[in-house]
Design a protein around this motif. Structure first.
Motif, PDB file in Angstrom:
ATOM      1  N   ARG A  50       0.819  -1.202   0.000  1.00  0.00           N
ATOM      2  CA  ARG A  50       0.000   0.000   0.000  1.00  0.00           C
ATOM      3  C   ARG A  50       0.857   1.258   0.000  1.00  0.00           C
ATOM      4  O   ARG A  50       0.511   2.255  -0.619  1.00  0.00           O
ATOM      5  CB  ARG A  50      -0.933  -0.013   1.206  1.00  0.00           C
ATOM      6  N   GLY A  51       1.982   1.207   0.703  1.00  0.00           N
ATOM      7  CA  GLY A  51       2.887   2.351   0.709  1.00  0.00           C
ATOM      8  C   GLY A  51       3.502   2.613  -0.650  1.00  0.00           C
ATOM      9  O   GLY A  51       3.943   3.727  -0.930  1.00  0.00           O
ATOM     10  N   LEU A  95      -7.479   3.534 -12.029  1.00  0.00           N
ATOM     11  CA  LEU A  95      -6.459   4.529 -12.340  1.00  0.00           C
ATOM     12  C   LEU A  95      -5.533   4.112 -13.467  1.00  0.00           C
ATOM     13  O   LEU A  95      -5.075   4.961 -14.244  1.00  0.00           O
ATOM     14  CB  LEU A  95      -5.635   4.829 -11.081  1.00  0.00           C
ATOM     15  N   ILE A  96      -5.204   2.838 -13.566  1.00  0.00           N
ATOM     16  CA  ILE A  96      -4.316   2.373 -14.629  1.00  0.00           C
ATOM     17  C   ILE A  96      -4.914   1.134 -15.285  1.00  0.00           C
ATOM     18  O   ILE A  96      -5.856   0.533 -14.775  1.00  0.00           O
ATOM     19  CB  ILE A  96      -2.891   2.060 -14.111  1.00  0.00           C
ATOM     20  N   LEU A 109      -5.359   5.397  -2.119  1.00  0.00           N
ATOM     21  CA  LEU A 109      -6.451   4.815  -1.335  1.00  0.00           C
ATOM     22  C   LEU A 109      -7.178   5.862  -0.516  1.00  0.00           C
ATOM     23  O   LEU A 109      -8.412   5.917  -0.491  1.00  0.00           O
ATOM     24  CB  LEU A 109      -5.913   3.710  -0.408  1.00  0.00           C
ATOM     25  N   ALA A 110      -6.434   6.717   0.166  1.00  0.00           N
ATOM     26  CA  ALA A 110      -7.058   7.742   0.995  1.00  0.00           C
ATOM     27  C   ALA A 110      -7.804   8.762   0.149  1.00  0.00           C
ATOM     28  O   ALA A 110      -8.914   9.186   0.497  1.00  0.00           O
ATOM     29  CB  ALA A 110      -6.007   8.422   1.862  1.00  0.00           C
ATOM     30  N   ALA A 111      -7.202   9.177  -0.969  1.00  0.00           N
ATOM     31  CA  ALA A 111      -7.797  10.229  -1.780  1.00  0.00           C
ATOM     32  C   ALA A 111      -9.078   9.770  -2.477  1.00  0.00           C
ATOM     33  O   ALA A 111     -10.005  10.567  -2.674  1.00  0.00           O
ATOM     34  CB  ALA A 111      -6.802  10.707  -2.837  1.00  0.00           C
ATOM     35  N   ALA A 125      -2.161  -4.291  -9.758  1.00  0.00           N
ATOM     36  CA  ALA A 125      -3.537  -4.801  -9.745  1.00  0.00           C
ATOM     37  C   ALA A 125      -4.446  -3.914  -8.904  1.00  0.00           C
ATOM     38  O   ALA A 125      -5.605  -3.667  -9.275  1.00  0.00           O
ATOM     39  CB  ALA A 125      -3.548  -6.237  -9.220  1.00  0.00           C
ATOM     40  N   GLU A 126      -3.940  -3.406  -7.779  1.00  0.00           N
ATOM     41  CA  GLU A 126      -4.778  -2.555  -6.937  1.00  0.00           C
ATOM     42  C   GLU A 126      -5.035  -1.212  -7.609  1.00  0.00           C
ATOM     43  O   GLU A 126      -6.151  -0.684  -7.535  1.00  0.00           O
ATOM     44  CB  GLU A 126      -4.136  -2.345  -5.563  1.00  0.00           C
TER      45      GLU A 126
END
Length: 411
Positions: free
Chosen positions: A23-24, A67-68, A407-409, A60-61
């Protein structure tokens, strides 16, 4: 503790740690794809310094977030060996940022996706009211109309203005070529209009040349530069920007690189700042038209009129003399900036791009002759390559929170 337990504790990574690490990496991975520096999963793996499995999970995420796109079956070039890597690209159907630009001859709104790709633009307005609230309301309304027409998700909004923008207040300190009051709270007004239109995400504001430089650094002529200097003249005046290691250098209060007020002709025209012979009045479209003995016309913008003159009438002695005069003034200013900033690349926008095209050797010679380091290894001077780069840069402001933490945005 037995040896096996100690080994597991030192050498193994728990599933939770792997997830957190992945995630980072989402933000850095998205920025690499956004700026075209990771066209394949293999390149992404190398750039992030992670395992192939982690890079695959990250890609994948980002794809799941819309987004991609990941092409798991890219074509194999003839004669190539081995298994081709998955190709990565921004999702052209994904979310967009609302971008807005105001300048002396009008304003424009656009929707800009990842990769700096302009998805849609509204017809530009050619009249700018003296009331910033009226202008910003109109440009946000135009952008909201584009969002309704396209059905795209909006992640935020960015605004480019022809003024130094003081931080942290977001006030336009010197909108010299607009009839706006000095110190107009443009960021607060823009944010209020964005909220009133029902749009989600942050609403951010910046100087137009700063944002043009940011866009060119990420998507255009400034890619890979470590110390990028951008100088441009749009519809009126001259602005500058500096990008250091991928970040805009805006000074302690957002007011750095006011290059338009470098004196290049001590006996020259009076400047709005109270001085005389500044780049702002010696190397902009109005200065060019005046030197070429042409009357500014009301039908087209000063910038377009100047461009048409350079492209269509360069053989006219007055036009050629005016171009050479402005090239010499611009070269003096650039040489001074090279002495102070030592950039590794200079990019020129607006009318300055046209002047570079008209007299590249003359401009480079002036800079080399007047700068301390020019003769030992000239700084590359290149034209900006993006259309509407200030609009793209305004969108970059809105995209930045997504690049920092997708993720946050997007939650």
């Amino acid at each position: 503790m037995n040896g096996n337990a100690a080994t597991r504790r030192v050498g193994d990574v728990s599933p939770r740690t792997k997830i957190e690490r992945g995630r980072g990496a989402l933000g850095p991975a998205l920025e690499l794809v956004h700026t075209g520096r990771a066209p394949t999963r293999a390149v992404l793996t190398a750039e992030l310094g992670v395992t192939r499995a982690t890079a695959g999970a990250v890609a994948a995420e980002l794809e799941a977030l819309g987004l991609i796109r990941v092409d798991s079956r890219p074509g194999v070039a003839g004669g190539s060996q081995g298994r081709p890597s998955h190709r990565l690209a921004v999702d052209e159907t994904g979310p967009v940022a609302l971008a807005a630009q105001v300048h002396a001859d009008g304003f424009r709104a656009a929707l800009v996706g990842l990769g700096g790709r302009i998805v849609a633009t509204a017809p530009g307005c050619v009249t700018v009211s003296a009331d910033p609230a009226q202008v910003l309301g109109a440009v946000v309304d135009a952008g909201a109309g584009l969002l309704r027409d396209t059905g795209r998700r909006c992640i935020g909004a960015g605004l480019a203005v022809p003024s130094a923008v003081a931080e942290p207040e977001g006030t336009a300190l010197n909108p010299l070529h607009l009839a706006w009051p000095a110190g107009a709270p443009v960021r607060a007004i823009f944010a209020e209009r964005v909220r009133a239109a029902g749009l989600a995400g942050p609403a951010l504001t910046g100087n137009d040349v700063n944002l043009a430089a940011l866009a060119e650094h990420r998507h255009g002529a400034g890619r890979s530069a470590q110390h990028l200097l951008c100088v441009a003249t749009g519809h009126r005046g001259v602005g500058g920007a500096l990008v250091l290691d991928g970040r805009l250098h805006s000074g302690s209060a957002g007011l750095a690189l006011e290059v338009g007020h470098l004196t290049v002709n001590p006996e020259g025209r009076p400047c709005h700042c109270g001085s005389r012979g500044c780049l702002d009045v010696e190397a902009d479209p109005l200065a060019f038209l005046t030197a070429a003995r042409r009357e500014p016309g009301p039908e087209v913008s000063l910038l377009q009129q100047s461009r048409d003159l350079l492209r269509g009438e360069y053989d006219d002695p007055d036009v050629r003399h005016a171009a050479e005069e402005l090239i010499d003034r611009l070269g003096l200013g650039l040489a001074g900036l090279v002495n102070i900033l030592n950039p590794d690349r200079i990019i020129l926008g607006g009318l300055h791009r046209e002047l570079l095209d008209a007299g590249p050797e003359r401009l480079r010679a002036v800079v080399a002759d007047r700068s301390l380091w020019g003769r030992s290894g000239g700084v590359p001077i290149l034209p900006c390559t993006l259309d509407h780069n200030s609009l793209v840069g305004a969108a970059e402001l809105a995209w930045q929170p997504v690049l920092d933490d997708p993720l946050a945005a997007l939650a």
